[in-house]
Design an enzyme around this catalytic site. Structure first.
Site, PDB file in Angstrom:
ATOM      1  N   ASP A  17       0.812  -1.218   0.000  1.00 40.10           N
ATOM      2  CA  ASP A  17       0.000   0.000   0.000  1.00 40.10           C
ATOM      3  C   ASP A  17       0.844   1.266   0.000  1.00 40.10           C
ATOM      4  O   ASP A  17       0.443   2.302   0.537  1.00 40.10           O
ATOM      5  CB  ASP A  17      -0.959   0.025   1.211  1.00 40.10           C
ATOM      6  CG  ASP A  17      -1.745  -1.263   1.325  1.00 40.10           C
ATOM      7  OD1 ASP A  17      -2.273  -1.706   0.295  1.00 40.10           O
ATOM      8  OD2 ASP A  17      -1.815  -1.825   2.429  1.00 40.10           O
ATOM      9  N   LYS A  20       2.141   2.405  -5.051  1.00 44.12           N
ATOM     10  CA  LYS A  20       2.756   1.965  -6.309  1.00 44.12           C
ATOM     11  C   LYS A  20       1.828   2.238  -7.473  1.00 44.12           C
ATOM     12  O   LYS A  20       2.256   2.560  -8.575  1.00 44.12           O
ATOM     13  CB  LYS A  20       3.039   0.449  -6.278  1.00 44.12           C
ATOM     14  CG  LYS A  20       4.010   0.016  -5.218  1.00 44.12           C
ATOM     15  CD  LYS A  20       4.277  -1.475  -5.274  1.00 44.12           C
ATOM     16  CE  LYS A  20       3.161  -2.372  -4.773  1.00 44.12           C
ATOM     17  NZ  LYS A  20       2.899  -2.324  -3.347  1.00 44.12           N
ATOM     18  N   GLY A  44      -4.602  -4.775  -4.289  1.00 41.42           N
ATOM     19  CA  GLY A  44      -5.714  -3.908  -4.662  1.00 41.42           C
ATOM     20  C   GLY A  44      -5.178  -2.577  -5.086  1.00 41.42           C
ATOM     21  O   GLY A  44      -4.260  -2.048  -4.469  1.00 41.42           O
ATOM     22  N   HIS A  45      -5.716  -2.058  -6.166  1.00 42.59           N
ATOM     23  CA  HIS A  45      -5.144  -0.846  -6.699  1.00 42.59           C
ATOM     24  C   HIS A  45      -6.283  -0.106  -7.396  1.00 42.59           C
ATOM     25  O   HIS A  45      -6.919  -0.643  -8.293  1.00 42.59           O
ATOM     26  CB  HIS A  45      -3.987  -1.300  -7.614  1.00 42.59           C
ATOM     27  CG  HIS A  45      -3.559  -0.311  -8.627  1.00 42.59           C
ATOM     28  ND1 HIS A  45      -2.827  -0.654  -9.717  1.00 42.59           N
ATOM     29  CD2 HIS A  45      -3.760   1.007  -8.705  1.00 42.59           C
ATOM     30  CE1 HIS A  45      -2.599   0.411 -10.436  1.00 42.59           C
ATOM     31  NE2 HIS A  45      -3.153   1.426  -9.836  1.00 42.59           N
ATOM     32  N   GLN A 224       2.110  -6.313  -3.404  1.00 40.95           N
ATOM     33  CA  GLN A 224       2.590  -6.371  -2.009  1.00 40.95           C
ATOM     34  C   GLN A 224       3.973  -5.706  -1.923  1.00 40.95           C
ATOM     35  O   GLN A 224       4.232  -4.812  -2.715  1.00 40.95           O
ATOM     36  CB  GLN A 224       2.614  -7.818  -1.482  1.00 40.95           C
ATOM     37  CG  GLN A 224       1.239  -8.426  -1.263  1.00 40.95           C
ATOM     38  CD  GLN A 224       0.645  -9.022  -2.521  1.00 40.95           C
ATOM     39  OE1 GLN A 224       1.300  -9.742  -3.237  1.00 40.95           O
ATOM     40  NE2 GLN A 224      -0.616  -8.746  -2.782  1.00 40.95           N
TER      41      GLN A 224
HETATM   42  P1  IMP Z   1      -2.321 -12.924   2.236  1.00 37.00           P
HETATM   43  O1  IMP Z   1      -1.478 -12.381   1.152  1.00 37.00           O
HETATM   44  O2  IMP Z   1      -3.799 -12.723   2.010  1.00 37.00           O
HETATM   45  O3  IMP Z   1      -1.984 -14.346   2.575  1.00 37.00           O
HETATM   46  O4  IMP Z   1      -2.004 -12.066   3.567  1.00 37.00           O
HETATM   47  C1  IMP Z   1      -0.745 -12.163   4.249  1.00 37.00           C
HETATM   48  C2  IMP Z   1      -0.341 -10.810   4.802  1.00 37.00           C
HETATM   49  O5  IMP Z   1      -0.041  -9.932   3.704  1.00 37.00           O
HETATM   50  C3  IMP Z   1      -1.420 -10.096   5.602  1.00 37.00           C
HETATM   51  O6  IMP Z   1      -0.805  -9.327   6.615  1.00 37.00           O
HETATM   52  C4  IMP Z   1      -2.061  -9.164   4.580  1.00 37.00           C
HETATM   53  O7  IMP Z   1      -2.673  -8.057   5.197  1.00 37.00           O
HETATM   54  C5  IMP Z   1      -0.835  -8.744   3.794  1.00 37.00           C
HETATM   55  N1  IMP Z   1      -1.153  -8.327   2.427  1.00 37.00           N
HETATM   56  C6  IMP Z   1      -1.436  -9.112   1.358  1.00 37.00           C
HETATM   57  N2  IMP Z   1      -1.646  -8.348   0.265  1.00 37.00           N
HETATM   58  C7  IMP Z   1      -1.462  -7.070   0.626  1.00 37.00           C
HETATM   59  C8  IMP Z   1      -1.491  -5.829  -0.077  1.00 37.00           C
HETATM   60  O8  IMP Z   1      -1.715  -5.754  -1.296  1.00 37.00           O
HETATM   61  N3  IMP Z   1      -1.246  -4.705   0.669  1.00 37.00           N
HETATM   62  C9  IMP Z   1      -0.945  -4.751   1.988  1.00 37.00           C
HETATM   63  N4  IMP Z   1      -0.890  -5.895   2.681  1.00 37.00           N
HETATM   64  C10 IMP Z   1      -1.144  -7.046   2.013  1.00 37.00           C
END
Ligand code: IMP
Length: 435
Positions: A17, A20, A44-45, A224
């Site tokens: 977040d 980007k 998410g973007h 991420q």
């Molecule tokens: P997962 O990717 O859903 O397995 O989540 C694992 C960790 O990564 C958690 O702390 C999520 O909140 C974090 N996470 C996954 N995708 C994002 C993102 O796009 N932005 C911020 N945090 C993310």
């Protein structure tokens, strides 16, 4: 951008977040190929075009530029239902992707039992605050050699057998505590969902190799960020893919020499969602102010983000890990009007010693004491500044210290959400693209 020596990666340097999306939006029109190489619909973007807001989770951001060819690489995990909805949403808004989208036959499919397992675990004691989208289990099944690849969708006759392997494992893990749809229903639904996507499945490695050799410019869009990287992040509080530089090569099949520049993106402060270490976190009114002013609520899950000062230790680690050539610093304007701003410039361990590198284990992270350096805040607003000379002196000192600590020069400064709020300093790696 047409020269062969101009391929660029955009990677997050914190916990995601970072903003980007704004840079990808600004830059993607300058590239012929835009590539996603890891992650899934946990990313998410939100992009705003002509007053229309469009949320993208899995489709590469170049979707909004008709000249961009979009590639979903082998390192990605795809939720077909969500992907189809995104395509439909784009189509109804006038963005037709026909003839300019290719999905790797090696990318993996997120299945309903992956989502069930993710959500079931999140209901238990070892909750790590995932997005609940089945990302972790989809990558687990990939590593366990029980995954379903996009290419398998071209073979409906063997699909049930491929799915059965992982399905039976998940059933054992759940031990009857969650109801799964029957295997036949999952398979039938998948065969139906896959139909419109079948012509888009192909060899993205070959496509990208040819594109690179003929001199197409390529933009690699990271999802991420480094501190969520399964190897180099704050394990176990991470996502399940390599979101740092290594994931780019694994997730496209291109060699390192196909990449020429790395743009690392960080906010002028820090946020994270989900559980896990966050040494610069502010659990007070200052943190709340950052959250409110910065609108720090997740685009994918709506969760309030944890907020804190800029952490130079993690950012330096991320710059080193990724070989970052230039920093995109976002949301400086959110810090306008703070009497003082802090920056974490070091970590001490439980005994008061200085840590030279990041701890590997959660137990060691729990001992970390941040060393906070305080800077005088700036009275004059930075919002919308487009000329470095207009920055208040205090903001300039803060930024200089930030780049110094991160051992990396500034490539872009964002001073507001709009496309034209920000600037590219002289000498930046982005100068040939954005000036
Ligand atoms: P997962 O990717 O859903 O397995 O989540 C694992 C960790 O990564 C958690 O702390 C999520 O909140 C974090 N996470 C996954 N995708 C994002 C993102 O796009 N932005 C911020 N945090 C993310």
């Amino acid at each position: 951008m047409t020269s062969a020596a101009s391929n660029l990666a955009i990677l997050g340097l914190q916990w995601g977040d970072e903003g980007k999306g704004k840079l990808v939006d600004l830059l993607s029109a300058r590239f012929r190929q835009v590539v996603r190489f890891q992650g899934g619909n946990n990313a998410g973007h939100t992009v705003v075009v002509d007053g229309q807001t469009i949320a993208l989770h899995q489709v590469p951001s170049g979707a909004l530029h008709p000249g961009c060819f979009l590639v979903v690489g082998s390192g990605v995990v795809l939720n077909l239902e969500v992907f189809l909805k995104e395509l439909e949403n784009l189509r109804t808004r006038g963005f037709d992707l026909s003839g300019r989208l290719l999905i790797s036959s090696k990318a993996h499919v997120i299945l309903p039992h992956h989502i069930a397992l993710d959500q079931w675990r999140e209901g238990g004691a070892n909750k790590i605050g995932t997005t609940g989208r089945g990302i972790g289990p989809a990558y687990e099944m990939k590593a366990a050699r029980m995954g379903l690849r996009m290419g398998d969708l071209l073979h409906p006759e063997t699909m049930a057998d491929r799915i059965r392997l992982g399905y039976e494992e998940v059933k054992i893990l759940l031990g009857g505590t969650a109801t799964l749809p029957p295997l036949e229903a999952i398979t039938e639904n998948l065969i139906k969902l896959a139909q419109p996507l079948l012509p888009l499945i192909g060899d993205t490695q070959d496509h990208l190799w040819k594109a690179w050799r003929k001199g197409d410019s390529i933009l690699f869009e990271g999802a991420q960020a480094t501190l969520l990287d399964i190897d180099h992040g704050t394990y176990p509080y991470v996502t399940s893919s390599n979101c740092s530089i290594g994931g780019l090569f694994a997730g496209t099949g291109l060699p390192p020499k196909a990449l020429h520049h790395v743009l690392g993106v960080a906010k002028a402060y820090t946020t994270r969602v989900g559980a896990g270490p966050f040494p610069s976190e502010l659990l007070d009114a200052t943190g709340e102010k950052l959250r409110q002013v910065g609108r720090e609520f997740g685009t994918t899950t709506g969760r309030p983000r944890r907020c804190g000062w800029f952490d130079a230790v993690i950012t330096r680690h991320a710059c080193r890990t990724n070989g970052v050539d230039g920093l995109g610093i976002m949301k400086l304007d959110v810090m306008d009007g703070f009497p003082e701003v802090g920056m974490v410039v070091g970590y001490r361990d439980g005994e008061g010693g200085t840590l030279e590198s990041l701890p590997a284990c959660a137990a060691d992270w729990a001992q970390v004491q941040p060393v906070v350096k305080t800077f005088k805040g700036w009275d004059a607003p930075t919002r919308g500044i487009t000329d470095p000379k207009d920055l208040p002196a205090e903001a300039r000192s803060y930024l200089a210290a930030l780049c110094d600590e991160a051992e990396t020069p500034l490539a872009y400064l964002s001073t507001g959400p709009d496309r034209n709020e920000g600037f590219v300093p002289a000498g930046s790696i982005l100068e040939p693209l954005l000036r």
